[in-house]
Design an enzyme around this catalytic site. Structure first.
Site, mmCIF file in Angstrom:
data_model
loop_
_atom_site.group_PDB
_atom_site.id
_atom_site.type_symbol
_atom_site.label_atom_id
_atom_site.label_comp_id
_atom_site.label_asym_id
_atom_site.label_seq_id
_atom_site.Cartn_x
_atom_site.Cartn_y
_atom_site.Cartn_z
ATOM 1 N N LYS A 196 -0.770 4.899 4.577
ATOM 2 C CA LYS A 196 -1.715 3.866 5.101
ATOM 3 C C LYS A 196 -1.396 3.587 6.700
ATOM 4 O O LYS A 196 -0.067 3.418 6.945
ATOM 5 C CB LYS A 196 -1.688 2.579 4.449
ATOM 6 N N HIS A 241 0.801 -1.183 -0.003
ATOM 7 C CA HIS A 241 0.067 -0.091 0.125
ATOM 8 C C HIS A 241 0.928 1.374 -0.173
ATOM 9 O O HIS A 241 2.177 1.213 0.282
ATOM 10 C CB HIS A 241 -0.873 0.176 1.370
#
Ligand code: NAP
Length: 267
Positions: free
Chosen positions: A160, A156
């Site tokens: 995040k 990600h």
């Protein structure tokens, strides 16, 4: 024509929230009636999302936003610490939550399930709204029946907050459901030279979390067997990949009951 489904978006100014604002504004039969976030209060959310003034100003207090705009559904893409309070507020106000925020625990889900039954208001929680990611999870469950030895690498963007990702945790749960045989146990004298070297572990599935600029949301699930490996991989290259799933959930939550977890249960 039927009345439009009135939608409020919590976390509207965020990366996902802005895409939801555009998707709701463009979807037939949906009407954006409120945008809730913690900054740029009073500014028009359409201007911020780049679609021009839509007459919906950012408000900061969810409760009063729900009271004044009377939405049918509130879509939440905030923070793990904020989402549970927002769900409680929505359910107690008679508004159906559709929650994309990740980091919701099994204990949280149990609380929401109980609150849904007390208030008789449905709720949908989906850690991943991208159809490709849902298919990957289903394929992983099928593969685990024949190949129980498996690890997950999720990738990600660097901002995040939670790890492992909600999708990785759900994938690991699906793998557990699919397995008939237990994976090969780790050696007794395993040496982890730096703590965390083997990643996180859920029911014998190791999960490795990569956080780097360039990624939106990707996941590889690697199965190993004698003389072979099988890799399933999904990449969300753009946050638009989540929007058909979000719009579907907004429509479905108008006719479901109780708590539903996972987009796959709506398809
Ligand atoms: P983000 O860009 O940080 O956006 C979150 C927004 O929510 C921020 O503007 C934040 O304000 C605001 N916020 C936080 N608490 C709030 C509260 N109590 N009331 C109102 N607004 C609040 O994050 P993101 O990248 O959009 O991701 C949001 C969540 O969605 C994360 O949990 C992420 O993992 C998840 N996600 C889910 C999917 C899916 O398919 N289900 C896909 C992608 C991401 P501040 O800036 O002031 O903190």
């Amino acid at each position: 024509m039927d009345n439009p489904i009135k939608v409020a978006v919590a976390g509207a100014r965020g990366r996902m929230g802005l895409e939801v604002v555009i998707a709701v504004h463009e979807a037939v039969g949906l009407e954006l009636v409120a945008a809730i976030d913690r900054s740029q209060v009073g500014d028009d959310i359409g201007e911020i999302a780049g679609i021009g003034n839509i007459g919906v100003a950012i408000q900061t207090d969810l409760q009063s936003a729900l009271e004044s705009s009377k939405p049918d559904v509130v879509v939440d893409f905030t923070l793990p610490v904020s989402a549970m309070d927002n769900i409680r507020t929505a359910l107690k106000s008679g508004v159906r939550p559709v929650v994309g925020t990740t980091g919701i625990t099994v204990e949280n889900e149990n609380e929401v399930r109980e609150l849904c039954s007390k208030t008789d208001i449905p709720c949908i929680i989906a850690p991943n709204f991208a159809i490709g990611a849902i298919l990957l999870m289903e394929f992983a469950k099928q593969a685990a029946k024949y190949m129980p030895d498996v690890e997950i690498i999720e990738m990600h963007h660097e901002k995040k907050l939670d790890s492992p990702s909600g999708t990785a945790l759900m994938t690991a749960r699906k793998i557990s459901e699919g397995r008939i045989n237990r994976p090969i146990p780790a050696p007794q004298n395993l040496v982890e030279k730096i703590p965390g070297g083997r990643g996180a572990e859920l029911d014998s599935t190791h999960i490795h979390s990569v956080r780097l600029p360039g990624f939106v949301a990707s996941q590889a699930v690697i199965f190993g067997g004698p003389g072979q490996t099988l890799t399933l991989r999904h990449d969300s290259l753009d946050r638009k990949s989540f929007m058909p799933g979000v719009v579907l959930a907004v429509r479905k939550v108008m006719e479901t009951e109780g708590l539903i977890v996972g987009l796959e249960n709506l398809l």
